[in-house]
Write a protein that holds these residues in place. Structure first.
Motif, PDB file in Angstrom:
ATOM      1  N   PHE A   1       0.833  -1.200   0.000  1.00  0.00           N
ATOM      2  CA  PHE A   1       0.000   0.000   0.000  1.00  0.00           C
ATOM      3  C   PHE A   1       0.869   1.252   0.000  1.00  0.00           C
ATOM      4  O   PHE A   1       0.613   2.206  -0.738  1.00  0.00           O
ATOM      5  N   SER A   2       1.902   1.237   0.821  1.00  0.00           N
ATOM      6  CA  SER A   2       2.818   2.377   0.885  1.00  0.00           C
ATOM      7  C   SER A   2       3.525   2.583  -0.446  1.00  0.00           C
ATOM      8  O   SER A   2       3.675   3.717  -0.912  1.00  0.00           O
ATOM      9  N   ALA A   3       3.950   1.497  -1.075  1.00  0.00           N
ATOM     10  CA  ALA A   3       4.618   1.585  -2.377  1.00  0.00           C
ATOM     11  C   ALA A   3       3.669   2.140  -3.427  1.00  0.00           C
ATOM     12  O   ALA A   3       4.028   3.051  -4.191  1.00  0.00           O
ATOM     13  N   ALA A   4       2.462   1.611  -3.470  1.00  0.00           N
ATOM     14  CA  ALA A   4       1.486   2.059  -4.471  1.00  0.00           C
ATOM     15  C   ALA A   4       1.132   3.523  -4.277  1.00  0.00           C
ATOM     16  O   ALA A   4       1.045   4.282  -5.256  1.00  0.00           O
ATOM     17  N   SER A   5       0.939   3.939  -3.028  1.00  0.00           N
ATOM     18  CA  SER A   5       0.570   5.337  -2.791  1.00  0.00           C
ATOM     19  C   SER A   5       1.691   6.279  -3.205  1.00  0.00           C
ATOM     20  O   SER A   5       1.436   7.377  -3.706  1.00  0.00           O
ATOM     21  N   TRP A  17      14.269  10.328  -6.371  1.00  0.00           N
ATOM     22  CA  TRP A  17      14.383   9.124  -5.542  1.00  0.00           C
ATOM     23  C   TRP A  17      13.060   8.378  -5.415  1.00  0.00           C
ATOM     24  O   TRP A  17      13.049   7.201  -5.066  1.00  0.00           O
ATOM     25  N   TRP A  18      11.950   9.055  -5.623  1.00  0.00           N
ATOM     26  CA  TRP A  18      10.634   8.486  -5.338  1.00  0.00           C
ATOM     27  C   TRP A  18      10.369   7.165  -6.048  1.00  0.00           C
ATOM     28  O   TRP A  18       9.882   6.221  -5.406  1.00  0.00           O
ATOM     29  N   PRO A  19      10.649   7.054  -7.342  1.00  0.00           N
ATOM     30  CA  PRO A  19      10.393   5.747  -7.982  1.00  0.00           C
ATOM     31  C   PRO A  19      11.229   4.616  -7.366  1.00  0.00           C
ATOM     32  O   PRO A  19      10.745   3.492  -7.221  1.00  0.00           O
ATOM     33  N   TRP A  20      12.461   4.917  -6.997  1.00  0.00           N
ATOM     34  CA  TRP A  20      13.327   3.910  -6.379  1.00  0.00           C
ATOM     35  C   TRP A  20      12.822   3.528  -4.993  1.00  0.00           C
ATOM     36  O   TRP A  20      12.872   2.351  -4.616  1.00  0.00           O
ATOM     37  N   LEU A  21      12.355   4.507  -4.239  1.00  0.00           N
ATOM     38  CA  LEU A  21      11.823   4.221  -2.907  1.00  0.00           C
ATOM     39  C   LEU A  21      10.554   3.384  -3.008  1.00  0.00           C
ATOM     40  O   LEU A  21      10.358   2.428  -2.253  1.00  0.00           O
ATOM     41  N   GLY A  22       9.680   3.746  -3.948  1.00  0.00           N
ATOM     42  CA  GLY A  22       8.462   2.959  -4.161  1.00  0.00           C
ATOM     43  C   GLY A  22       8.784   1.539  -4.613  1.00  0.00           C
ATOM     44  O   GLY A  22       8.155   0.577  -4.155  1.00  0.00           O
ATOM     45  N   ALA A  23       9.764   1.414  -5.501  1.00  0.00           N
ATOM     46  CA  ALA A  23      10.161   0.082  -5.970  1.00  0.00           C
ATOM     47  C   ALA A  23      10.739  -0.752  -4.834  1.00  0.00           C
ATOM     48  O   ALA A  23      10.486  -1.967  -4.753  1.00  0.00           O
ATOM     49  N   ALA A  24      11.501  -0.128  -3.947  1.00  0.00           N
ATOM     50  CA  ALA A  24      12.076  -0.860  -2.810  1.00  0.00           C
ATOM     51  C   ALA A  24      10.979  -1.386  -1.895  1.00  0.00           C
ATOM     52  O   ALA A  24      11.027  -2.543  -1.446  1.00  0.00           O
ATOM     53  N   LYS A  25       9.982  -0.552  -1.635  1.00  0.00           N
ATOM     54  CA  LYS A  25       8.874  -1.012  -0.787  1.00  0.00           C
ATOM     55  C   LYS A  25       8.067  -2.105  -1.482  1.00  0.00           C
ATOM     56  O   LYS A  25       7.666  -3.084  -0.845  1.00  0.00           O
ATOM     57  N   GLY A  26       7.841  -1.945  -2.775  1.00  0.00           N
ATOM     58  CA  GLY A  26       7.116  -2.969  -3.526  1.00  0.00           C
ATOM     59  C   GLY A  26       7.867  -4.290  -3.548  1.00  0.00           C
ATOM     60  O   GLY A  26       7.274  -5.362  -3.398  1.00  0.00           O
ATOM     61  N   ALA A  27       9.186  -4.227  -3.725  1.00  0.00           N
ATOM     62  CA  ALA A  27      10.003  -5.443  -3.710  1.00  0.00           C
ATOM     63  C   ALA A  27       9.969  -6.096  -2.333  1.00  0.00           C
ATOM     64  O   ALA A  27       9.924  -7.329  -2.222  1.00  0.00           O
ATOM     65  N   GLY A  28       9.982  -5.280  -1.293  1.00  0.00           N
ATOM     66  CA  GLY A  28       9.893  -5.826   0.058  1.00  0.00           C
ATOM     67  C   GLY A  28       8.569  -6.530   0.294  1.00  0.00           C
ATOM     68  O   GLY A  28       8.522  -7.612   0.885  1.00  0.00           O
TER      69      GLY A  28
END
Length: 113
Positions: free
Chosen positions: A18-22, A43-54
């Motif tokens: 949810f955090s990644a998608a938002s 950095w935002w796309p990388w941060l979102g991708a990291a959360k999504g990967a997690g």
């Protein structure tokens, strides 16, 4: 694998996803604080991708436990970095927000052992 582990791990995955998608979808209540904290937009796309990967790693970890443990550890580190970013920006009233996401990931890691 205990029921508690499965429930906590799925909860952690849902919250991280949810955090990644938002973030990736640019929800105002997610991206405005990042601007306030001084996190570069690049950095935002990388941060979102990291959360999504997690989040994905936690779910894969239900079948391959070591992947889940690594994903949980990565998410805990990610959200501790988020806490550090919030503290560095001196928005102390916002420290609880990344901790809400870190707590189930940490619990998943503890229950893995």
């Amino acid at each position: 694998m205990s029921t508690a582990y499965v429930v906590v791990t799925v909860l952690a995955a849902v919250l991280a996803g949810f955090s990644a998608a938002s973030l990736l979808l640019g929800a105002e209540w997610t991206v405005k604080p990042l601007v306030d904290y001084g996190v570069p937009r690049s950095w935002w796309p990388w941060l979102g991708a990291a959360k999504g990967a997690g989040a994905a790693g936690l779910l894969v970890g239900l079948l391959v436990p070591v992947i889940g443990a690594l994903a949980a550890a990565g998410l805990v580190l990610y959200f501790l970095g988020a806490v550090a970013t919030v503290v560095r920006a001196r928005w102390f009233s916002h420290v609880a927000f990344p901790l809400v996401y870190a707590a189930p990931a940490a619990a998943s890691l503890v229950l893995w052992f």
